[in-house]
Write a protein that holds these residues in place. Sequence first.
Motif, short mmCIF file in Angstrom:
data_model
loop_
_atom_site.label_atom_id
_atom_site.label_comp_id
_atom_site.label_asym_id
_atom_site.label_seq_id
_atom_site.Cartn_x
_atom_site.Cartn_y
_atom_site.Cartn_z
N ILE A 47 0.85 -1.19 0.00
CA ILE A 47 0.00 0.00 0.00
C ILE A 47 0.88 1.24 0.00
N LYS A 48 0.61 2.14 -0.94
CA LYS A 48 1.34 3.39 -1.03
C LYS A 48 0.51 4.48 -0.37
N ILE A 49 1.15 5.28 0.49
CA ILE A 49 0.45 6.34 1.20
C ILE A 49 1.15 7.67 0.92
N ASP A 50 0.43 8.56 0.25
CA ASP A 50 0.95 9.89 -0.09
C ASP A 50 0.95 10.74 1.18
N VAL A 51 2.14 11.13 1.63
CA VAL A 51 2.28 11.90 2.86
C VAL A 51 1.57 13.25 2.77
N ASP A 52 1.60 13.87 1.58
CA ASP A 52 0.93 15.17 1.42
C ASP A 52 -0.58 15.07 1.63
N LYS A 53 -1.17 13.92 1.30
CA LYS A 53 -2.61 13.74 1.45
C LYS A 53 -2.99 13.09 2.77
N ASN A 54 -2.00 12.59 3.51
CA ASN A 54 -2.24 11.88 4.77
C ASN A 54 -1.29 12.40 5.85
N GLU A 55 -1.24 13.72 6.00
CA GLU A 55 -0.31 14.34 6.94
C GLU A 55 -0.53 13.88 8.38
N GLU A 56 -1.79 13.75 8.77
CA GLU A 56 -2.11 13.36 10.14
C GLU A 56 -1.55 11.97 10.45
N LEU A 57 -1.74 11.04 9.53
CA LEU A 57 -1.23 9.68 9.71
C LEU A 57 0.30 9.68 9.73
N ALA A 58 0.91 10.39 8.80
CA ALA A 58 2.38 10.45 8.73
C ALA A 58 2.96 11.04 10.02
N THR A 59 2.30 12.06 10.55
CA THR A 59 2.75 12.67 11.81
C THR A 59 2.60 11.68 12.96
N ALA A 60 1.45 11.01 13.02
CA ALA A 60 1.20 10.05 14.09
C ALA A 60 2.23 8.92 14.09
N LEU A 61 2.68 8.53 12.90
CA LEU A 61 3.66 7.44 12.79
C LEU A 61 5.11 7.96 12.74
N ARG A 62 5.26 9.26 12.96
CA ARG A 62 6.58 9.91 12.99
C ARG A 62 7.39 9.66 11.72
N VAL A 63 6.74 9.80 10.58
CA VAL A 63 7.42 9.66 9.30
C VAL A 63 8.19 10.96 9.05
N LYS A 64 9.51 10.85 8.97
CA LYS A 64 10.37 12.03 8.75
C LYS A 64 11.01 11.95 7.37
N GLY A 65 11.80 10.90 7.11
CA GLY A 65 12.47 10.75 5.83
C GLY A 65 11.58 10.02 4.83
N LEU A 66 11.82 10.28 3.55
CA LEU A 66 11.04 9.61 2.51
C LEU A 66 11.99 8.91 1.55
N PRO A 67 11.62 7.77 1.05
CA PRO A 67 10.44 7.02 1.45
C PRO A 67 10.65 6.35 2.81
#
Length: 98
Positions: A47-67
Amino acid sequence: MSKFGELIGIEVPVLLDFYTDWNEPSASMHPVLRDVAAALGDKAKVIKIDVDKNEELATALRVKGLPTLMIYKKGEMVWRQSGEQDANTLIGIIKEYI
């Protein structure tokens, strides 16, 4: 967020790819992930998750670097890494959880 719980709560391993279209390393992972999905078929889900469209989820999971790649099994994160990976490495890691 409850939809996210449904995505990761399944029996087979779920590989999540947090990406953006403007990030070059993220873009270079697209064909790799297609290969992984094709190789594993229904034994795993990609599953691919676009960080720009799912900012809340990315923040909750502490996504910093991409990919950022994560593997969930039955709702629990079992593996996580930021940065590019090759298809064979990812397939090998996912097979540990099948």
